[in-house]
Design a protein around this motif. Structure first.
Motif, PDB file in Angstrom:
ATOM      1  N   GLY A 269     -14.884  -2.351  -4.067  1.00 52.38           N
ATOM      2  CA  GLY A 269     -15.752  -1.756  -2.856  1.00 52.38           C
ATOM      3  C   GLY A 269     -16.723  -2.243  -2.289  1.00 52.38           C
ATOM      4  N   GLY A 270     -17.018  -3.550  -2.408  1.00 56.73           N
ATOM      5  CA  GLY A 270     -18.020  -4.059  -1.860  1.00 56.73           C
ATOM      6  C   GLY A 270     -17.822  -4.338  -0.255  1.00 56.73           C
ATOM      7  N   VAL A 271     -16.844  -4.340  -0.097  1.00 54.09           N
ATOM      8  CA  VAL A 271     -16.673  -4.522   1.546  1.00 54.09           C
ATOM      9  C   VAL A 271     -15.588  -3.422   1.916  1.00 54.09           C
ATOM     10  CG1 VAL A 271     -15.590  -5.950   3.442  1.00 54.09           C
ATOM     11  CG2 VAL A 271     -16.838  -7.055   1.372  1.00 54.09           C
ATOM     12  N   GLY A 272     -16.113  -2.575   3.153  1.00 52.55           N
ATOM     13  CA  GLY A 272     -15.381  -1.745   3.355  1.00 52.55           C
ATOM     14  C   GLY A 272     -15.658  -0.946   4.995  1.00 52.55           C
ATOM     15  N   LEU A 273     -15.775   0.386   4.966  1.00 55.11           N
ATOM     16  CA  LEU A 273     -16.183   0.820   6.171  1.00 55.11           C
ATOM     17  C   LEU A 273     -17.279   0.430   6.926  1.00 55.11           C
ATOM     18  CD1 LEU A 273     -15.378   3.264   8.200  1.00 55.11           C
ATOM     19  CD2 LEU A 273     -16.573   4.821   6.494  1.00 55.11           C
ATOM     20  N   THR A 274     -18.230   0.305   6.113  1.00 61.19           N
ATOM     21  CA  THR A 274     -19.637  -0.245   6.632  1.00 61.19           C
ATOM     22  C   THR A 274     -19.409  -1.595   7.486  1.00 61.19           C
ATOM     23  OG1 THR A 274     -20.808   0.940   5.075  1.00 61.19           O
ATOM     24  CG2 THR A 274     -21.906  -0.634   6.502  1.00 61.19           C
ATOM     25  N   ASP A 275     -18.689  -2.281   6.832  1.00 63.30           N
ATOM     26  CA  ASP A 275     -18.376  -3.769   7.341  1.00 63.30           C
ATOM     27  C   ASP A 275     -17.488  -3.599   8.549  1.00 63.30           C
ATOM     28  OD1 ASP A 275     -19.528  -5.730   5.326  1.00 63.30           O
ATOM     29  OD2 ASP A 275     -18.472  -3.856   4.125  1.00 63.30           O
ATOM     30  N   VAL A 276     -16.617  -2.438   8.690  1.00 65.61           N
ATOM     31  CA  VAL A 276     -15.719  -2.263   9.961  1.00 65.61           C
ATOM     32  C   VAL A 276     -16.483  -1.821  11.094  1.00 65.61           C
ATOM     33  CG1 VAL A 276     -13.871  -1.256  10.623  1.00 65.61           C
ATOM     34  CG2 VAL A 276     -13.596  -2.104   8.560  1.00 65.61           C
ATOM     35  N   LEU A 277     -17.640  -0.950  10.759  1.00 68.53           N
ATOM     36  CA  LEU A 277     -18.187  -0.255  11.779  1.00 68.53           C
ATOM     37  C   LEU A 277     -19.146  -1.070  12.527  1.00 68.53           C
ATOM     38  CD1 LEU A 277     -18.898   3.388  10.292  1.00 68.53           C
ATOM     39  CD2 LEU A 277     -17.136   2.673  11.951  1.00 68.53           C
ATOM     40  N   ILE A 278     -19.841  -2.110  11.645  1.00 67.06           N
ATOM     41  CA  ILE A 278     -20.587  -2.920  12.420  1.00 67.06           C
ATOM     42  C   ILE A 278     -19.887  -4.307  12.982  1.00 67.06           C
ATOM     43  CG2 ILE A 278     -22.432  -2.257  11.034  1.00 67.06           C
ATOM     44  CD1 ILE A 278     -22.269  -4.598   9.138  1.00 67.06           C
ATOM     45  N   GLY A 279     -18.609  -4.312  12.875  1.00 67.01           N
ATOM     46  CA  GLY A 279     -17.820  -5.296  13.561  1.00 67.01           C
ATOM     47  C   GLY A 279     -17.766  -6.523  12.552  1.00 67.01           C
ATOM     48  N   ARG A 280     -18.154  -6.518  11.356  1.00 66.79           N
ATOM     49  CA  ARG A 280     -18.281  -7.618  10.520  1.00 66.79           C
ATOM     50  C   ARG A 280     -16.873  -8.056  10.022  1.00 66.79           C
ATOM     51  NH1 ARG A 280     -22.197  -7.297   5.513  1.00 66.79           N
ATOM     52  NH2 ARG A 280     -23.677  -7.348   7.476  1.00 66.79           N
ATOM     53  N   THR A 281     -15.953  -6.887  10.033  1.00 63.83           N
ATOM     54  CA  THR A 281     -14.594  -7.422   9.585  1.00 63.83           C
ATOM     55  C   THR A 281     -13.706  -6.502  10.004  1.00 63.83           C
ATOM     56  OG1 THR A 281     -13.154  -7.783   7.541  1.00 63.83           O
ATOM     57  CG2 THR A 281     -14.635  -5.883   7.339  1.00 63.83           C
ATOM     58  N   LYS A 282     -12.304  -6.762   9.900  1.00 65.59           N
ATOM     59  CA  LYS A 282     -11.320  -5.816  10.410  1.00 65.59           C
ATOM     60  C   LYS A 282     -10.723  -4.947   9.616  1.00 65.59           C
ATOM     61  CE  LYS A 282      -9.573  -9.386  13.653  1.00 65.59           C
ATOM     62  NZ  LYS A 282      -8.475 -10.166  14.112  1.00 65.59           N
ATOM     63  N   VAL A 283     -10.234  -3.679  10.011  1.00 65.04           N
ATOM     64  CA  VAL A 283      -9.786  -2.828   8.996  1.00 65.04           C
ATOM     65  C   VAL A 283      -8.466  -3.245   8.123  1.00 65.04           C
ATOM     66  CG1 VAL A 283      -8.510  -0.741   8.903  1.00 65.04           C
ATOM     67  CG2 VAL A 283     -10.386  -0.895  10.599  1.00 65.04           C
ATOM     68  N   SER A 284      -7.805  -4.065   8.881  1.00 64.74           N
ATOM     69  CA  SER A 284      -6.609  -4.668   8.026  1.00 64.74           C
ATOM     70  C   SER A 284      -7.067  -5.573   6.917  1.00 64.74           C
ATOM     71  CB  SER A 284      -5.881  -5.442   8.953  1.00 64.74           C
ATOM     72  OG  SER A 284      -6.607  -6.400   9.811  1.00 64.74           O
ATOM     73  N   ASP A 285      -8.189  -6.209   6.991  1.00 62.93           N
ATOM     74  CA  ASP A 285      -8.517  -7.073   5.957  1.00 62.93           C
ATOM     75  C   ASP A 285      -9.218  -6.259   4.645  1.00 62.93           C
ATOM     76  OD1 ASP A 285      -8.161  -9.425   7.506  1.00 62.93           O
ATOM     77  OD2 ASP A 285     -10.007  -9.062   8.586  1.00 62.93           O
ATOM     78  N   VAL A 286      -9.809  -4.973   4.930  1.00 58.74           N
ATOM     79  CA  VAL A 286     -10.256  -4.445   3.753  1.00 58.74           C
ATOM     80  C   VAL A 286      -9.634  -3.085   3.441  1.00 58.74           C
ATOM     81  CG1 VAL A 286     -12.689  -5.371   4.302  1.00 58.74           C
ATOM     82  CG2 VAL A 286     -11.547  -3.181   5.555  1.00 58.74           C
ATOM     83  N   MET A 287      -8.412  -2.611   4.182  1.00 53.00           N
ATOM     84  CA  MET A 287      -7.545  -1.538   3.778  1.00 53.00           C
ATOM     85  C   MET A 287      -6.839  -1.825   2.777  1.00 53.00           C
ATOM     86  SD  MET A 287      -7.466   1.504   5.245  1.00 53.00           S
ATOM     87  CE  MET A 287      -6.607   2.985   5.035  1.00 53.00           C
ATOM     88  N   LEU A 288      -6.779  -1.135   1.412  1.00 55.36           N
ATOM     89  CA  LEU A 288      -6.214  -1.799   0.317  1.00 55.36           C
ATOM     90  C   LEU A 288      -5.138  -0.604   0.026  1.00 55.36           C
ATOM     91  CD1 LEU A 288      -9.298  -2.530  -1.783  1.00 55.36           C
ATOM     92  CD2 LEU A 288      -7.874  -3.963  -0.517  1.00 55.36           C
ATOM     93  N   PRO A 289      -3.749  -1.235  -0.401  1.00 49.98           N
ATOM     94  CA  PRO A 289      -2.835  -0.184  -0.937  1.00 49.98           C
ATOM     95  C   PRO A 289      -3.106   0.062  -2.293  1.00 49.98           C
ATOM     96  CG  PRO A 289      -2.160  -2.352  -0.862  1.00 49.98           C
ATOM     97  CD  PRO A 289      -3.489  -2.524  -0.411  1.00 49.98           C
ATOM     98  N   TRP A 290      -2.651   1.295  -2.691  1.00 48.47           N
ATOM     99  CA  TRP A 290      -2.989   1.516  -4.061  1.00 48.47           C
ATOM    100  C   TRP A 290      -1.810   2.269  -4.557  1.00 48.47           C
ATOM    101  CZ3 TRP A 290      -3.020   5.850  -7.460  1.00 48.47           C
ATOM    102  CH2 TRP A 290      -3.721   5.592  -8.633  1.00 48.47           C
ATOM    103  N   GLY A 291      -1.443   1.674  -6.012  1.00 44.09           N
ATOM    104  CA  GLY A 291      -0.427   2.234  -6.541  1.00 44.09           C
ATOM    105  C   GLY A 291       0.996   1.998  -5.661  1.00 44.09           C
ATOM    106  N   ASN A 292       1.808   2.523  -6.510  1.00 41.22           N
ATOM    107  CA  ASN A 292       3.318   2.089  -5.895  1.00 41.22           C
ATOM    108  C   ASN A 292       3.988   3.351  -4.979  1.00 41.22           C
ATOM    109  OD1 ASN A 292       3.894  -0.189  -7.317  1.00 41.22           O
ATOM    110  ND2 ASN A 292       4.416   0.891  -9.233  1.00 41.22           N
ATOM    111  N   ARG A 293       3.038   3.667  -3.832  1.00 41.00           N
ATOM    112  CA  ARG A 293       3.104   4.816  -3.252  1.00 41.00           C
ATOM    113  C   ARG A 293       2.638   4.574  -2.006  1.00 41.00           C
ATOM    114  NH1 ARG A 293      -0.398   6.054  -7.603  1.00 41.00           N
ATOM    115  NH2 ARG A 293       1.220   7.786  -8.298  1.00 41.00           N
ATOM    116  N   PRO A 294       2.868   5.100  -0.712  1.00 38.41           N
ATOM    117  CA  PRO A 294       2.220   5.012   0.619  1.00 38.41           C
ATOM    118  C   PRO A 294       0.892   5.459   0.676  1.00 38.41           C
ATOM    119  CG  PRO A 294       3.773   6.740   0.719  1.00 38.41           C
ATOM    120  CD  PRO A 294       3.920   6.354  -0.745  1.00 38.41           C
ATOM    121  N   LEU A 295       0.017   4.809  -0.061  1.00 42.23           N
ATOM    122  CA  LEU A 295      -1.503   5.287   0.010  1.00 42.23           C
ATOM    123  C   LEU A 295      -2.266   4.139   0.133  1.00 42.23           C
ATOM    124  CD1 LEU A 295      -3.773   7.144  -0.492  1.00 42.23           C
ATOM    125  CD2 LEU A 295      -3.654   6.812  -3.068  1.00 42.23           C
ATOM    126  N   TYR A 296      -3.068   4.242   1.159  1.00 43.10           N
ATOM    127  CA  TYR A 296      -4.068   3.067   1.697  1.00 43.10           C
ATOM    128  C   TYR A 296      -5.470   3.648   1.631  1.00 43.10           C
ATOM    129  CZ  TYR A 296       0.239   0.872   2.995  1.00 43.10           C
ATOM    130  OH  TYR A 296       1.562   0.501   3.031  1.00 43.10           O
TER     131      TYR A 296
END
Length: 454
Positions: A312-339
């Motif tokens: 969780g070191g990189v996430g929403l805060t980094d996206v909002l300030i333009g440091r990274t893209k959502v696709s780079d920090v959006m993580l799938p979890w488990g064997n289900r359609p949960l991101y």
């Protein structure tokens, strides 16, 4: 209050009531044992006239004696009757002290005088009662004898001598115990009712219904091991708490009827179970085939990454300030359609970031790409973050912890949402007890509760 409310009060406070009854009985028993037993002896004197032979004279004499009886009754407790008894029996008391233990009376429409004496010594009580009868007879004869005559027109005759009683009349132990139990019961019930009236905690669905017309969409039981396994749908899918989250999932889907499918999950104060509720609800929705985005928008005390065991070191805060893209920090979890989008680093200005144009655009994009969007937000009362987010989502889901959240706190949280024009989708009651008067659920029992993790 209705009858069911009183039954609930009794069920909830039965132990206090039982203790109050036992204390009442104990106090009555102690009082009874501390009292000196008193015995009562009774003697009886008959009043008549000694003159007259015709019917008219007898009737006149009878009326005279009935009129005199009341006077003789009062005469019993006077020194002229008491002093001879004190002297004859060598009593270690004054006439006034003796009078305090004596009661004289006359049954209605009779010429009988009853003399009752109470004393710790049953034999002495009988002796005093008999002596008083004799003294009264002598005193009346003296008083009623006219000057120059030897015979009184009024005659007093002892028709019943007192005998030593075998049982005390005071204290009445059975009666005292009954009265003690009744007084204890009354105090216990009064305390229970007062305790309930003064209780300002949210405990049942009715407490929520009195504050808002929005539905109670979930009732989550307390898990004594919640701190060890906050994500119960992953740790123990068959647990009763896991089933409660599935029930919440079903009820939440009914709220999608207006077309909205993004929800801010918040509470009035910290430690009401909002983060565990949000995370488990997201897993339950994904298990049902929904494409779910779980955003940790609690930029002050983020918990989602810790609960799910992801970085969780990189996430929403980094996206909002333009440091990274959502696709780079959006993580799938488990064997289900949960991101999952973690919160990232805690910024110095959470409210400004969450209320920014970038956040609004991000939410619009998530609403297009996912079936359900869940935002785990900070509590409403300490900070404004959740209220800001609620304006840009379909509805807010408000968490209230049974037995912890006060009605005042919940009411203020509802006002905070109303102030910004946010819609409240429903309320979820967490930490619900399983046994006792406050137990509540959707067809299954819950256990006793305590604190639930955030």
């Amino acid at each position: 209050m209705e009858l069911t409310d009183y039954i609930r009060i009794l069920r909830k406070n039965w132990l206090i009531i039982v203790i109050a009854v036992l204390v009442g009985v104990g106090v009555a028993a102690a009082y009874s044992l501390s009292r000196t037993p008193l015995y009562e002896a009774r003697s009886q004197v008959f009043v008549s006239t000694q003159s007259g032979t015709t019917v008219a004279e007898l009737q006149q004499g009878n009326s005279f004696t009935q009129a005199r009886v009341a006077t003789y009754v009062n005469l019993v407790e006077t020194p002229i009757v008491m002093n001879p008894v004190v002297a004859d029996l060598s009593l270690d008391m004054t006439s006034d002290q003796l009078a305090a233990s004596v009661t004289a009376s006359s049954p209605a429409n009779t010429t009988l005088i009853e003399i009752s004496v109470e004393n710790a010594n049953p034999v002495l009580a009988a002796d005093i009662a008999n002596a008083l009868g004799a003294s009264l007879t002598s005193s009346v004869e003296t008083i009623e004898t006219p000057d120059g005559q030897d015979v009184s027109p009024v005659k007093l005759t002892r028709v019943k001598d007192a005998v030593a009683p075998s049982r005390p009349v005071s204290p009445d132990v059975p009666l005292n115990l009954i009265l003690g139990a009744l007084v204890g019961l009354a105090i216990g019930v009064a305390f229970a009712v007062l305790r309930t009236v003064l209780d300002n905690k949210v405990r049942t669905a009715r407490d929520i219904e009195q504050l808002t017309d929005r539905p109670l969409i979930g009732s989550i039981p307390f898990d004594p091991k919640a701190s060890e396994r906050p994500i119960i749908l992953h740790a123990d899918p068959q647990n009763v708490r896991a089933e409660a989250f599935r029930s919440l999932r079903t009820n939440l889907q009914f709220l999608e009827m207006d077309g909205g499918h993004s929800f801010v999950v918040t509470s009035s104060m910290p430690s009401e179970g909002k983060s565990t509720t949000t995370t488990n609800l997201a897993i339950a929705l994904a298990d049902a085939g929904k494409r779910v985005a779980l955003l940790d928008t609690d930029l002050r005390k983020p918990k989602v990454a810790e609960y799910l065991g992801i970085e969780g070191g990189v996430g929403l805060t980094d996206v909002l300030i333009g440091r990274t893209k959502v696709s780079d920090v959006m993580l799938p979890w488990g064997n289900r359609p949960l991101y999952v989008l973690p919160a990232g680093k805690v910024p110095p200005n959470p409210s400004e970031l969450l209320g920014s144009k970038q956040m609004a655009q991000l939410l619009e994009a998530f609403a297009r790409d996912f079936d359900i969007v869940l935002l785990d937000a900070p509590p409403l009362l300490p900070v404004t973050d959740a209220a800001i987010l609620a304006k840009n989502t379909s509805a807010a889901i408000l968490i209230a912890a049974a037995g912890h959240t006060t009605t005042h706190q919940l009411d203020r949280a509802l006002d905070a949402l109303d102030t910004v024009g946010a819609k409240l989708g429903g309320v979820v009651l967490t930490m619900v007890p399983t046994r006792g008067a406050d137990a509540y659920g959707y067809g299954y029992g819950y256990g006793s509760y305590s604190a639930d993790p955030v």
